[in-house]
Write an enzyme that holds these catalytic residues in place. Structure first.
Site, PDB file in Angstrom:
ATOM      1  N   HIS A 111     -30.653 -13.280 -40.903  1.00 48.15           N
ATOM      2  CA  HIS A 111     -30.611 -12.147 -39.974  1.00 48.15           C
ATOM      3  C   HIS A 111     -30.331 -10.812 -40.659  1.00 48.15           C
ATOM      4  O   HIS A 111     -30.470  -9.753 -40.054  1.00 48.15           O
ATOM      5  CB  HIS A 111     -29.536 -12.426 -38.907  1.00 48.15           C
ATOM      6  CG  HIS A 111     -29.580 -11.518 -37.732  1.00 48.15           C
ATOM      7  ND1 HIS A 111     -28.637 -10.529 -37.529  1.00 48.15           N
ATOM      8  CD2 HIS A 111     -30.440 -11.444 -36.693  1.00 48.15           C
ATOM      9  CE1 HIS A 111     -28.922  -9.886 -36.398  1.00 48.15           C
ATOM     10  NE2 HIS A 111     -30.005 -10.407 -35.882  1.00 48.15           N
TER      11      HIS A 111
ATOM     12  N   ASN B 131     -36.935 -21.036 -28.521  1.00 51.38           N
ATOM     13  CA  ASN B 131     -37.691 -19.860 -28.977  1.00 51.38           C
ATOM     14  C   ASN B 131     -38.954 -19.670 -28.148  1.00 51.38           C
ATOM     15  O   ASN B 131     -39.307 -18.550 -27.763  1.00 51.38           O
ATOM     16  CB  ASN B 131     -38.087 -20.027 -30.448  1.00 51.38           C
ATOM     17  CG  ASN B 131     -36.931 -19.874 -31.407  1.00 51.38           C
ATOM     18  OD1 ASN B 131     -35.858 -19.429 -31.030  1.00 51.38           O
ATOM     19  ND2 ASN B 131     -37.137 -20.250 -32.651  1.00 51.38           N
TER      20      ASN B 131
ATOM     21  N   HIS C  84     -28.734  -0.531 -30.915  1.00 49.57           N
ATOM     22  CA  HIS C  84     -28.711  -1.802 -31.638  1.00 49.57           C
ATOM     23  C   HIS C  84     -27.843  -1.703 -32.891  1.00 49.57           C
ATOM     24  O   HIS C  84     -27.718  -2.661 -33.647  1.00 49.57           O
ATOM     25  CB  HIS C  84     -30.161  -2.178 -31.997  1.00 49.57           C
ATOM     26  CG  HIS C  84     -30.348  -3.573 -32.467  1.00 49.57           C
ATOM     27  ND1 HIS C  84     -30.774  -3.881 -33.749  1.00 49.57           N
ATOM     28  CD2 HIS C  84     -30.174  -4.762 -31.839  1.00 49.57           C
ATOM     29  CE1 HIS C  84     -30.856  -5.191 -33.876  1.00 49.57           C
ATOM     30  NE2 HIS C  84     -30.494  -5.754 -32.745  1.00 49.57           N
TER      31      HIS C  84
END
Length: 686
Positions: free
Chosen positions: A597, A52, A440
């Site tokens: 998510h 990350n 997206h």
């Protein structure tokens, strides 16, 4: 009551986006110290936090450094900090995070020693082990190494992003010399020695360090240290005037290899009298400042710990999470997915529900002679995607296949270029995205002939069409044949593939802009209803909350007395619990075993619940710079099901963190009550 005298622009009501992200990564790292996690899983959490951080520097820090070098000093919209201030605060907070990473690694090494696994340097090996390390060096490392001297005839070499290098200082009677040795990323990063019932792990760069003198015949080795650089990957894609976006992306990928250096990491366990001088030399060559340098007490690039954990799980089977098999919905076990979808909407919550029904829906369409068309958006797919194979087969069967492959999906550009070419060669119609916008959205539309003409089937989701990440990312989706909703999806695909303005959708809400407007309208409506009925309640689950307009509207809801529960895995620029501003807002964050998510937006609406799933977070980029979808849950049974899931997340007192008015996160604990882990419950729930 509206607090009209309070200025909602006040920077103290907001957290800086970058610092909030670092707080998120600290929560990821905290999983490495959570006693409820198995030992090897703890190693993986260190690896994830390290990975990350690499991306954070390549994109976010790089962007701020670009602003500074270009003289773009405009402050951020929330804290009112310019790029210099943000970089200073990032460096301050991140040094502690990096220190904590290595402290966690040191603690886990002690636990691993108890399991007969040792991390060692070659100098710590027994004679027979050292001989084995020497064989590894001569047979598996040395042949791949190319030293680069630095002098008047040999310029400072190009350093590749993320590659570990050795800085070597040599000496002879003629004076000192410097050499740079890259450790090729295609050779093994570590080696495992087995001695009786113990395993010893050696890092390749440590073996190379120990046997360096064999590479410099006739020179005396003064000393060496390892270092690693991170390059800017946030280069701008020049879309204007591009006739072929595919070639633009391929050119962009080449340019990214030479991006500006944004970070220098140094393994500082081996230093000498000239160490500071040598670091200053590297800083000068790389054109970086002292705040960009991180000295660490341990091996560089801790992303390797994930591979090590996988290597060890066969010998330490109890040191990983118990095996979890996603549930294949019972209603589908004896029923065709298509026939089931024709009778009712179907909801899936991954990874708790299997992703296979989504794959089956597309595969069934490929084999059905009544299928006329298949349309799908692809953002990130796996390396052996069943969707790609199915779509290629469909195109070869003369089914009209239309696929939007988003070439600008960061760090998946090369992969998506490859798939776009393969699909096009198979006969599919490929769209590369839209100018200056990332697509997206997660949508699939299947059109079939039936006795009434045509019938449409749609899948809409919050996550990518990636069967691998669906095993450990929580995401939600629906399969539907609702004629109004599938007409909206058909209009949406026509907007993507042809020259058409956005349709007047009945159920879909599409960004840019329209989705934000919808959510603002819903919040305003919740405020008005609360004034009359006193039951205003908003629950929103997302990855990140950064959009200032949305934050200010949530502040207004809180000021009106509306209860606001936010479940935000990552960045949260809103500070809750501030009297007169956000005292009715609670912010929860859950990391845990699965990467949260899914995006869910709930509005009580005086009991007539409005519930949306979405591909979008409440981030400015999602609201204004991307094509995103929000879609309603229409079936009352599934709506209540999702509401129950959201309640479970809010009840979590094992993995949840709570954000306070001081902008710090505190881990929730059961405090004598029954322990509730939402993810564990969902593995055995509903």
């Amino acid at each position: 009551m509206q607090h009209s005298s309070i200025d909602l622009q006040n920077p103290s009501y907001y957290q800086n986006r970058e610092l909030s992200w670092l707080d998120f990564n600290a929560r990821v790292l905290a999983e490495a110290a959570d006693p409820t996690n198995p030992l090897l899983e703890k190693l993986k959490f260190i690896s994830i936090s390290s990975s990350n951080l690499d991306e954070f520097f390549k994109v976010r820090v790089a962007g701020l450094q670009d602003q500074l070098k270009l003289g773009f000093l405009e402050p951020d919209s929330k804290k009112q900090w310019g790029p210099e201030k943000q970089l200073e605060e990032i460096a301050k907070k991140n040094r502690k995070l990096v220190s904590d990473q290595y402290l966690s690694f040191d603690q886990l090494k002690v636990e691993l020693e108890e399991k007969k696994v040792d991390f060692k340097l070659p100098a710590e090996l027994a004679p027979d082990q050292l001989e084995e390390a020497a064989e590894i060096f001569r047979n598996h490392i040395k042949p791949a190494i190319t030293p680069f001297g630095v002098d008047a005839y040999r310029p400072f070499p190009h350093l590749n992003d993320g590659v570990i290098h050795l800085f070597v200082r040599l000496k002879t009677q003629e004076g000192p010399f410097i050499a740079i040795l890259p450790v090729p990323p295609l050779i093994e990063r570590y080696h495992v020695l087995e001695c009786e019932d113990r395993r010893v792990i050696l890092f390749t760069e440590d073996i190379l360090f120990y046997f360096l003198d064999e590479l410099f015949i006739g020179y005396d080795l003064d000393y060496s240290f390892t270092f690693r650089i991170t390059r800017n990957a946030d280069l701008e894609i020049q879309e204007s005037g591009a006739e072929d976006l595919l070639s633009v992306i391929e050119d962009y990928l080449e340019k990214r290899k030479a991006g500006m250096v944004v970070r220098l990491e140094i393994d500082a366990r081996s230093i000498s009298a000239t160490f500071k001088e040598d670091v200053a030399y590297l800083m000068d060559e790389l054109d970086i400042l002292e705040r960009d340098v991180y000295n660490v007490e341990g091996p560089l690039d801790l992303t390797v710990l994930s591979s090590i954990a996988s290597n060890l799980q066969n010998v330490l089977p109890d040191a990983v999470f118990p095996r979890f098999t996603p549930d294949y919905p019972s209603i589908l076990k004896n029923n065709n997915i298509v026939k089931t979808a024709e009778k009712q909407d179907f909801f899936l919550h991954h990874p708790f529900d299997s992703f296979k029904p989504v794959i089956d829906l597309v595969r069934n369409a490929v084999e059905d002679p009544n299928t006329i068309a298949i349309k799908q958006t692809l953002y990130r797919v796996s390396s052996a995607s069943p969707f790609i194979e199915a779509l290629k087969r469909a195109a070869k069967r003369d089914i009209q296949v239309t696929v939007l492959v988003e070439l600008k999906a960061r760090f998946d550009e090369a992969n998506n270029v490859h798939w776009a070419k393969e699909l096009e060669e198979a006969g599919a119609h490929i769209i590369y995205g839209m100018k200056n916008l990332k697509t997206h959205s997660k949508a699939t539309l299947i059109v079939k002939k039936d006795h009434n003409g045509f019938k449409r089937y749609a899948h809409l989701g919050t996550g990518n069409y990636n069967e691998q990440t669906a095993k450990f990312y929580t995401d939600m989706g629906i399969i539907t044949t609702n004629p109004i909703l599938t007409q909206d999806v058909a209009d949406f695909f026509n907007y993507l593939s042809g020259y058409s303005n956005q349709a007047d959708y009945q159920y879909l809400h599409v960004s840019p802009f329209e989705m934000r407007d919808t959510f603002i309208d819903r919040i305003d409506n919740e405020i008005e209803l609360h004034k009359h009925y006193g039951n205003g309640h908003i629950v929103a689950k997302m990855n990140s909350l950064t959009d200032k307009k949305m934050i200010m509207k949530l502040f207004e809801a809180s000021q009106a007395g509306v209860k606001v529960d936010l479940i935000i895995r990552g960045i949260c620029c809103l500070i809750p619990g501030i009297e007169g501003v956000s005292e009715h807002i609670r912010v929860h964050s859950i990391v845990g075993r699965f990467l949260e998510h899914s995006r869910v937006y709930f509005f009580n609406n005086n009991g007539d619940h409005k519930l949306y799933l979405s591909s979008a977070d409440m981030m400015t980029r999602n609201m204004t710079k991307r094509i995103e979808l929000a879609f309603p849950i229409l079936d009352e049974k599934w709506k209540q099901h999702v509401i129950n899931i959201m309640k479970l997340y809010l009840y979590d007192n094992t993995k949840a963190w709570v954000l306070g008015p001081d902008a710090t996160y505190i881990k929730r604990t059961p405090e004598g009550k029954k322990a509730i882990s939402s993810q564990n419950r969902l593995m055995h729930y509903f």
